[in-house]
Write a protein that holds these residues in place. Sequence first.
Motif, PDB file in Angstrom:
ATOM      1  N   ALA A  45       2.768  -0.789   0.184  1.00  0.00           N
ATOM      2  CA  ALA A  45       2.954  -0.914   1.359  1.00  0.00           C
ATOM      3  C   ALA A  45       2.689   0.587   2.299  1.00  0.00           C
ATOM      4  O   ALA A  45       2.611   0.767   3.209  1.00  0.00           O
ATOM      5  CB  ALA A  45       4.242  -1.758   1.320  1.00  0.00           C
ATOM      6  N   ARG A  46       3.846   1.393   2.070  1.00  0.00           N
ATOM      7  CA  ARG A  46       3.594   3.212   2.037  1.00  0.00           C
ATOM      8  C   ARG A  46       2.065   3.598   2.743  1.00  0.00           C
ATOM      9  O   ARG A  46       2.224   3.877   3.402  1.00  0.00           O
ATOM     10  CB  ARG A  46       4.554   3.748   1.346  1.00  0.00           C
ATOM     11  CG  ARG A  46       5.903   3.135   1.663  1.00  0.00           C
ATOM     12  CD  ARG A  46       6.782   4.154   0.984  1.00  0.00           C
ATOM     13  NE  ARG A  46       8.343   3.785   0.759  1.00  0.00           N
ATOM     14  CZ  ARG A  46       8.719   3.470  -0.157  1.00  0.00           C
ATOM     15  NH1 ARG A  46       8.185   2.903  -1.165  1.00  0.00           N
ATOM     16  NH2 ARG A  46      10.170   2.884  -0.324  1.00  0.00           N
ATOM     17  N   GLU A  47       1.001   3.387   1.685  1.00  0.00           N
ATOM     18  CA  GLU A  47       0.225   3.595   1.838  1.00  0.00           C
ATOM     19  C   GLU A  47      -0.940   2.686   3.637  1.00  0.00           C
ATOM     20  O   GLU A  47      -1.196   3.621   3.788  1.00  0.00           O
ATOM     21  CB  GLU A  47      -1.061   3.484   0.785  1.00  0.00           C
ATOM     22  CG  GLU A  47      -0.673   3.971  -0.437  1.00  0.00           C
ATOM     23  CD  GLU A  47      -1.516   4.158  -1.453  1.00  0.00           C
ATOM     24  OE1 GLU A  47      -2.723   2.419  -1.315  1.00  0.00           O
ATOM     25  OE2 GLU A  47      -1.328   4.026  -2.695  1.00  0.00           O
ATOM     26  N   VAL A  48      -0.280   1.490   3.368  1.00  0.00           N
ATOM     27  CA  VAL A  48      -1.313   1.307   4.107  1.00  0.00           C
ATOM     28  C   VAL A  48      -0.457   1.152   6.122  1.00  0.00           C
ATOM     29  O   VAL A  48      -1.173   1.586   6.600  1.00  0.00           O
ATOM     30  CB  VAL A  48      -0.978  -0.981   4.035  1.00  0.00           C
ATOM     31  CG1 VAL A  48      -1.499  -1.637   5.289  1.00  0.00           C
ATOM     32  CG2 VAL A  48      -1.768  -1.078   3.176  1.00  0.00           C
ATOM     33  N   ALA A  49       0.933   1.507   5.679  1.00  0.00           N
ATOM     34  CA  ALA A  49       1.630   1.665   6.814  1.00  0.00           C
ATOM     35  C   ALA A  49       1.661   2.421   7.686  1.00  0.00           C
ATOM     36  O   ALA A  49       1.712   3.081   8.523  1.00  0.00           O
ATOM     37  CB  ALA A  49       3.631   0.657   6.670  1.00  0.00           C
ATOM     38  N   GLY A  50       1.318   3.637   6.732  1.00  0.00           N
ATOM     39  CA  GLY A  50       2.109   5.152   6.967  1.00  0.00           C
ATOM     40  C   GLY A  50       2.825   6.049   7.564  1.00  0.00           C
ATOM     41  O   GLY A  50       3.282   6.848   7.719  1.00  0.00           O
ATOM     42  N   ARG A  51       3.609   5.283   7.424  1.00  0.00           N
ATOM     43  CA  ARG A  51       5.015   5.461   7.963  1.00  0.00           C
ATOM     44  C   ARG A  51       6.212   4.433   6.925  1.00  0.00           C
ATOM     45  O   ARG A  51       6.490   3.875   6.227  1.00  0.00           O
ATOM     46  CB  ARG A  51       5.056   5.091   9.546  1.00  0.00           C
ATOM     47  CG  ARG A  51       4.940   4.042   9.576  1.00  0.00           C
ATOM     48  CD  ARG A  51       5.504   4.412  11.473  1.00  0.00           C
ATOM     49  NE  ARG A  51       4.991   2.813  12.157  1.00  0.00           N
ATOM     50  CZ  ARG A  51       3.596   2.982  12.512  1.00  0.00           C
ATOM     51  NH1 ARG A  51       2.341   3.384  12.532  1.00  0.00           N
ATOM     52  NH2 ARG A  51       3.605   1.040  12.716  1.00  0.00           N
ATOM     53  N   ILE A  66       4.187  -9.221   2.420  1.00  0.00           N
ATOM     54  CA  ILE A  66       3.434  -9.166   3.601  1.00  0.00           C
ATOM     55  C   ILE A  66       3.575  -8.204   4.456  1.00  0.00           C
ATOM     56  O   ILE A  66       5.062  -8.242   3.944  1.00  0.00           O
ATOM     57  CB  ILE A  66       3.462 -10.412   4.290  1.00  0.00           C
ATOM     58  CG1 ILE A  66       3.167 -10.710   5.103  1.00  0.00           C
ATOM     59  CG2 ILE A  66       4.865 -11.319   4.309  1.00  0.00           C
ATOM     60  CD1 ILE A  66       2.333 -11.773   5.885  1.00  0.00           C
ATOM     61  N   LEU A  67       2.974  -7.680   4.786  1.00  0.00           N
ATOM     62  CA  LEU A  67       3.360  -6.673   5.456  1.00  0.00           C
ATOM     63  C   LEU A  67       3.209  -6.955   7.113  1.00  0.00           C
ATOM     64  O   LEU A  67       1.836  -7.013   7.405  1.00  0.00           O
ATOM     65  CB  LEU A  67       2.536  -5.333   6.077  1.00  0.00           C
ATOM     66  CG  LEU A  67       2.468  -3.898   4.256  1.00  0.00           C
ATOM     67  CD1 LEU A  67       1.828  -2.779   4.535  1.00  0.00           C
ATOM     68  CD2 LEU A  67       4.497  -3.456   5.196  1.00  0.00           C
ATOM     69  N   GLY A 106      -1.271  -6.657   6.261  1.00  0.00           N
ATOM     70  CA  GLY A 106      -1.668  -6.712   4.596  1.00  0.00           C
ATOM     71  C   GLY A 106      -1.012  -7.617   4.307  1.00  0.00           C
ATOM     72  O   GLY A 106       0.644  -8.062   4.003  1.00  0.00           O
ATOM     73  N   ALA A 107      -1.138  -7.882   3.050  1.00  0.00           N
ATOM     74  CA  ALA A 107      -0.683  -8.619   1.113  1.00  0.00           C
ATOM     75  C   ALA A 107      -0.254  -7.908   0.503  1.00  0.00           C
ATOM     76  O   ALA A 107      -1.405  -7.958   0.334  1.00  0.00           O
ATOM     77  CB  ALA A 107      -0.647 -10.438   1.347  1.00  0.00           C
ATOM     78  N   PHE A 108       0.168  -8.639  -0.238  1.00  0.00           N
ATOM     79  CA  PHE A 108       0.149  -7.822  -1.924  1.00  0.00           C
ATOM     80  C   PHE A 108       0.757  -8.569  -3.022  1.00  0.00           C
ATOM     81  O   PHE A 108       1.696  -9.447  -2.889  1.00  0.00           O
ATOM     82  CB  PHE A 108       1.232  -6.573  -2.482  1.00  0.00           C
ATOM     83  CG  PHE A 108       0.696  -5.762  -3.326  1.00  0.00           C
ATOM     84  CD1 PHE A 108      -0.707  -5.123  -3.795  1.00  0.00           C
ATOM     85  CD2 PHE A 108       1.712  -6.423  -4.462  1.00  0.00           C
ATOM     86  CE1 PHE A 108      -0.691  -4.538  -4.873  1.00  0.00           C
ATOM     87  CE2 PHE A 108       0.757  -5.080  -6.553  1.00  0.00           C
ATOM     88  CZ  PHE A 108       0.107  -4.862  -5.777  1.00  0.00           C
ATOM     89  N   PRO A 118      -5.370 -11.257   4.957  1.00  0.00           N
ATOM     90  CA  PRO A 118      -5.361 -12.657   4.998  1.00  0.00           C
ATOM     91  C   PRO A 118      -6.202 -12.073   6.680  1.00  0.00           C
ATOM     92  O   PRO A 118      -6.186 -11.536   7.575  1.00  0.00           O
ATOM     93  CB  PRO A 118      -4.350 -12.747   5.693  1.00  0.00           C
ATOM     94  CG  PRO A 118      -3.817 -11.774   5.096  1.00  0.00           C
ATOM     95  CD  PRO A 118      -4.362 -10.286   4.568  1.00  0.00           C
ATOM     96  N   GLU A 119      -7.225 -13.375   6.870  1.00  0.00           N
ATOM     97  CA  GLU A 119      -7.843 -13.800   8.407  1.00  0.00           C
ATOM     98  C   GLU A 119      -8.230 -15.250   8.703  1.00  0.00           C
ATOM     99  O   GLU A 119      -7.721 -16.050   8.018  1.00  0.00           O
ATOM    100  CB  GLU A 119     -10.018 -13.410   7.625  1.00  0.00           C
ATOM    101  CG  GLU A 119      -9.931 -11.492   7.456  1.00  0.00           C
ATOM    102  CD  GLU A 119     -11.431 -11.919   6.603  1.00  0.00           C
ATOM    103  OE1 GLU A 119     -12.008 -12.897   7.231  1.00  0.00           O
ATOM    104  OE2 GLU A 119     -11.389 -10.886   6.571  1.00  0.00           O
ATOM    105  N   VAL A 120      -7.837 -14.990   9.906  1.00  0.00           N
ATOM    106  CA  VAL A 120      -7.679 -16.921  10.138  1.00  0.00           C
ATOM    107  C   VAL A 120      -9.085 -17.025  10.992  1.00  0.00           C
ATOM    108  O   VAL A 120     -10.115 -15.799  12.029  1.00  0.00           O
ATOM    109  CB  VAL A 120      -6.644 -16.339  11.970  1.00  0.00           C
ATOM    110  CG1 VAL A 120      -6.977 -17.509  12.719  1.00  0.00           C
ATOM    111  CG2 VAL A 120      -5.158 -16.346  10.899  1.00  0.00           C
TER     112      VAL A 120
END
Length: 178
Positions: A45-51, A66-67, A106-108, A118-120
Amino acid sequence: MSNDEPEYLKALRRSQERRRAAREAPAPGRATAPNPAEREALRWAREVAGREIRVPPGVPSAKLAILVQPITPFGKPPVSLEWLPSRDALIERVKAAQGAGENVLGAFELTTGRPITPEVKEGKVVLNAGEPRQIMKPLSPERMIRLASKQAEQLARTRKAGDFSKGGGRSGGGRGRR
């Protein structure tokens, strides 16, 4: 504690007991420390969110994380990590985020250690799993002792005679006889 003790000492002891009890008590909603899968989910989550991200206490039965980030016209809203019990709950949360004006980053999946995108598509939520991440598994003390003894045996076999330090087995340092 004796009764002839000054009142300030009694108050000090009570205060120390309260602090000790507060330190030893688990956080609300959390009975134990995060397991390796939860730690890996936080790292992801920290890698994806970047903050900085908001992380609620983990749910013992959580299988997914889920983020989510609210969409606002101004500023950068905080990113939240949410724990979910199943893939069905993840699909419902993605649908709810789409309707509520939230961006799903994203989700993990904690059980497999895979990030999920996840894509709609045409009103249906499709979950695309990525490559599994390496999750550090804790070693038992017995296993650590066995590994350390193997390493010591290997080191003893490969070490040259007199190879105890930089000096080649000679004690002392500095200028010496040659």
